[in-house]
Design a protein around this motif. Structure first.
Motif, PDB file in Angstrom:
ATOM      1  N   SER A   1       0.835  -1.198   0.000  1.00  0.00           N
ATOM      2  CA  SER A   1       0.000   0.000   0.000  1.00  0.00           C
ATOM      3  C   SER A   1       0.872   1.251   0.000  1.00  0.00           C
ATOM      4  O   SER A   1       2.064   1.210   0.322  1.00  0.00           O
ATOM      5  N   LEU A   2       0.263   2.363  -0.378  1.00  0.00           N
ATOM      6  CA  LEU A   2       0.957   3.646  -0.423  1.00  0.00           C
ATOM      7  C   LEU A   2      -0.073   4.762  -0.265  1.00  0.00           C
ATOM      8  O   LEU A   2      -1.278   4.536  -0.360  1.00  0.00           O
TER       9      LEU A   2
ATOM     10  N   ALA B   1       4.165  -1.546   5.066  1.00  0.00           N
ATOM     11  CA  ALA B   1       2.940  -1.357   4.292  1.00  0.00           C
ATOM     12  C   ALA B   1       2.595  -2.577   3.440  1.00  0.00           C
ATOM     13  O   ALA B   1       1.664  -2.537   2.650  1.00  0.00           O
ATOM     14  N   VAL B   2       3.339  -3.667   3.606  1.00  0.00           N
ATOM     15  CA  VAL B   2       2.958  -4.972   3.059  1.00  0.00           C
ATOM     16  C   VAL B   2       2.296  -5.742   4.190  1.00  0.00           C
ATOM     17  O   VAL B   2       2.948  -6.106   5.175  1.00  0.00           O
ATOM     18  N   ARG B   3       0.993  -5.989   4.080  1.00  0.00           N
ATOM     19  CA  ARG B   3       0.252  -6.583   5.193  1.00  0.00           C
ATOM     20  C   ARG B   3       0.184  -8.110   5.114  1.00  0.00           C
ATOM     21  O   ARG B   3       0.045  -8.771   6.132  1.00  0.00           O
ATOM     22  N   CYS B   4       0.177  -8.661   3.909  1.00  0.00           N
ATOM     23  CA  CYS B   4       0.037 -10.107   3.752  1.00  0.00           C
ATOM     24  C   CYS B   4       1.349 -10.784   4.122  1.00  0.00           C
ATOM     25  O   CYS B   4       2.309 -10.763   3.351  1.00  0.00           O
ATOM     26  N   ARG B   5       1.388 -11.395   5.301  1.00  0.00           N
ATOM     27  CA  ARG B   5       2.605 -12.035   5.801  1.00  0.00           C
ATOM     28  C   ARG B   5       2.237 -13.363   6.466  1.00  0.00           C
ATOM     29  O   ARG B   5       2.216 -13.472   7.696  1.00  0.00           O
ATOM     30  N   PRO B   6       1.935 -14.390   5.671  1.00  0.00           N
ATOM     31  CA  PRO B   6       1.601 -15.679   6.264  1.00  0.00           C
ATOM     32  C   PRO B   6       2.808 -16.311   6.936  1.00  0.00           C
ATOM     33  O   PRO B   6       3.960 -16.005   6.583  1.00  0.00           O
ATOM     34  N   PRO B   7       2.581 -17.199   7.901  1.00  0.00           N
ATOM     35  CA  PRO B   7       3.701 -17.933   8.503  1.00  0.00           C
ATOM     36  C   PRO B   7       4.456 -18.719   7.435  1.00  0.00           C
ATOM     37  O   PRO B   7       3.884 -19.121   6.419  1.00  0.00           O
ATOM     38  N   GLN B   8       5.730 -18.921   7.646  1.00  0.00           N
ATOM     39  CA  GLN B   8       6.546 -19.606   6.647  1.00  0.00           C
ATOM     40  C   GLN B   8       6.046 -21.020   6.361  1.00  0.00           C
ATOM     41  O   GLN B   8       6.214 -21.522   5.248  1.00  0.00           O
TER      42      GLN B   8
ATOM     43  N   TYR C   1      -3.888   3.710  -1.566  1.00  0.00           N
ATOM     44  CA  TYR C   1      -4.042   2.812  -2.709  1.00  0.00           C
ATOM     45  C   TYR C   1      -3.039   1.678  -2.622  1.00  0.00           C
ATOM     46  O   TYR C   1      -2.113   1.694  -1.807  1.00  0.00           O
ATOM     47  N   THR C   2      -3.240   0.699  -3.491  1.00  0.00           N
ATOM     48  CA  THR C   2      -2.322  -0.429  -3.604  1.00  0.00           C
ATOM     49  C   THR C   2      -1.489  -0.276  -4.876  1.00  0.00           C
ATOM     50  O   THR C   2      -2.017   0.140  -5.911  1.00  0.00           O
ATOM     51  N   LEU C   3      -0.230  -0.609  -4.788  1.00  0.00           N
ATOM     52  CA  LEU C   3       0.622  -0.620  -5.972  1.00  0.00           C
ATOM     53  C   LEU C   3       0.199  -1.782  -6.865  1.00  0.00           C
ATOM     54  O   LEU C   3       0.236  -2.943  -6.454  1.00  0.00           O
ATOM     55  N   SER C   4      -0.208  -1.486  -8.103  1.00  0.00           N
ATOM     56  CA  SER C   4      -0.662  -2.532  -9.011  1.00  0.00           C
ATOM     57  C   SER C   4       0.453  -3.078  -9.892  1.00  0.00           C
ATOM     58  O   SER C   4       0.356  -4.201 -10.388  1.00  0.00           O
ATOM     59  N   GLY C   5       1.499  -2.309 -10.092  1.00  0.00           N
ATOM     60  CA  GLY C   5       2.603  -2.781 -10.922  1.00  0.00           C
ATOM     61  C   GLY C   5       3.744  -1.799 -10.923  1.00  0.00           C
ATOM     62  O   GLY C   5       3.562  -0.605 -10.684  1.00  0.00           O
ATOM     63  N   GLN C   6       4.945  -2.304 -11.171  1.00  0.00           N
ATOM     64  CA  GLN C   6       6.138  -1.472 -11.256  1.00  0.00           C
ATOM     65  C   GLN C   6       7.047  -2.047 -12.325  1.00  0.00           C
ATOM     66  O   GLN C   6       7.275  -3.259 -12.377  1.00  0.00           O
ATOM     67  N   ARG C   7       7.558  -1.188 -13.182  1.00  0.00           N
ATOM     68  CA  ARG C   7       8.461  -1.623 -14.249  1.00  0.00           C
ATOM     69  C   ARG C   7       9.749  -0.809 -14.195  1.00  0.00           C
ATOM     70  O   ARG C   7       9.715   0.415 -14.201  1.00  0.00           O
TER      71      ARG C   7
END
Length: 292
Positions: free
Chosen positions: A51-52, A154-161, A96-102
């Motif tokens: 997110s940003l 700002a990266v929220r999705c962090r499942p256990p390994q 907003y969420t970052l949708s892509g970066q090039r």
């Protein structure tokens, strides 16, 4: 005497000045805006649901009006200065969420994509960010507070390994984040995914290496509610499940209660993010005490 110099610390977030390159309609409710900027070489998105904060100019302004960012400020002084600017002058701030970066070779154009949800056919008037995106043209200016390091908060999705299954739910506001998580999942992962959109033409391609079951819920066709869809689904028996839920705040809380109380999920393994709240603008939501 030997003197050891410490490596310089990179702040996890910083401001980047942007210019619109192009826009592209993804569906009746979705518009992608592509930005460029000389400073984007230092922009390092962490993928997944990165997110940003996006700052947009008020109508009639050439660029967003923002206070300067002072070195060493933890954000509090800057935010106070931002709030001190009259509301009709200060930049419109939206999440907003970052949708892509090039990235290209040194000296070539860097680009990022941000997807906007358009509310032109809803009961409430379109908000300022929706109106700005709808009218955006190449060269229009904006500013983003974004990541300067890949591993950022700002990266929220962090499942256990050691997770062995992921349950995902998101509405159209969470669609870029959900697609980013799916693209990140390894081939060894399995997932049940529920994505809700207003129109069938808003359905987007899913790219993932994981073993994924995706259910699209189309509100315009009278789909069941998120909770009804989840309750009717038989999930695999897993030792280490993880859940990622994003969208309307009230719906997220309802789904989390279902997973914890009825499905037996450990609440520590359920990530839920309220991107918006029914009946409130983002400005009003930020004013609530809980937003702090």
């Amino acid at each position: 005497m030997t003197v050891t110099a410490e490596a310089p610390t990179v702040a996890p977030f910083r401001f980047f000045d942007l210019q619109v390159v192009r826009t592209r309609r993804l569906g009746p409710s979705l518009l992608r805006v592509t930005f460029t900027g000389e400073e984007l070489a230092a922009f390092h998105g962490g993928g997944r649901d990165q997110s940003l904060s996006l700052f947009l100019p008020q109508p009639g302004q050439h660029a967003p009006v923002l206070p300067p960012a002072e070195p060493g400020d933890d954000g509090r002084a800057w935010h106070a200065a931002y709030r001190a600017i009259p509301p009709h002058e200060r930049a419109v701030m939206r999440s907003y969420t970052l949708s892509g970066q090039r990235r290209g070779p040194a000296g070539t154009v860097q680009e990022i994509d941000i997807d906007f949800v358009l509310h032109d056919d809803g009961p409430a008037p379109a908000g300022p960010a929706c109106r700005w995106a709808r009218d955006a043209r190449p060269g229009d200016r904006a500013t983003v507070l974004g990541p300067a390091v890949t591993d950022n908060a700002a990266v929220r999705c962090r499942p256990p390994q050691d997770f062995d299954h992921i349950l995902m739910w998101g509405d159209e506001t969470a669609l870029p984040a959900a697609l980013g998580v799916l693209a990140w999942l390894p081939a060894s992962a399995s997932a049940h995914v529920f994505l809700e959109v207003p129109h069938r033409d808003d359905i987007q391609p899913v790219v993932t290496a994981a073993d994924v079951s995706v259910t699209w819920l189309v509100r315009g066709e009278g789909c069941v509610t998120a909770l009804e869809a989840l309750r009717a689904t038989r999930l695999p028996e897993c030792a280490r499940p993880y859940a990622w839920l994003a969208g309307e705040s009230g719906t997220m809380k309802e789904l989390r209660r279902h997973l914890v109380r009825e499905r037996g999920y450990d609440k520590r393994t359920v990530t839920f993010v309220g991107y918006w709240k029914r009946g409130l603008s983002e400005d009003a939501l930020r004013e609530q005490p809980a937003a702090a």
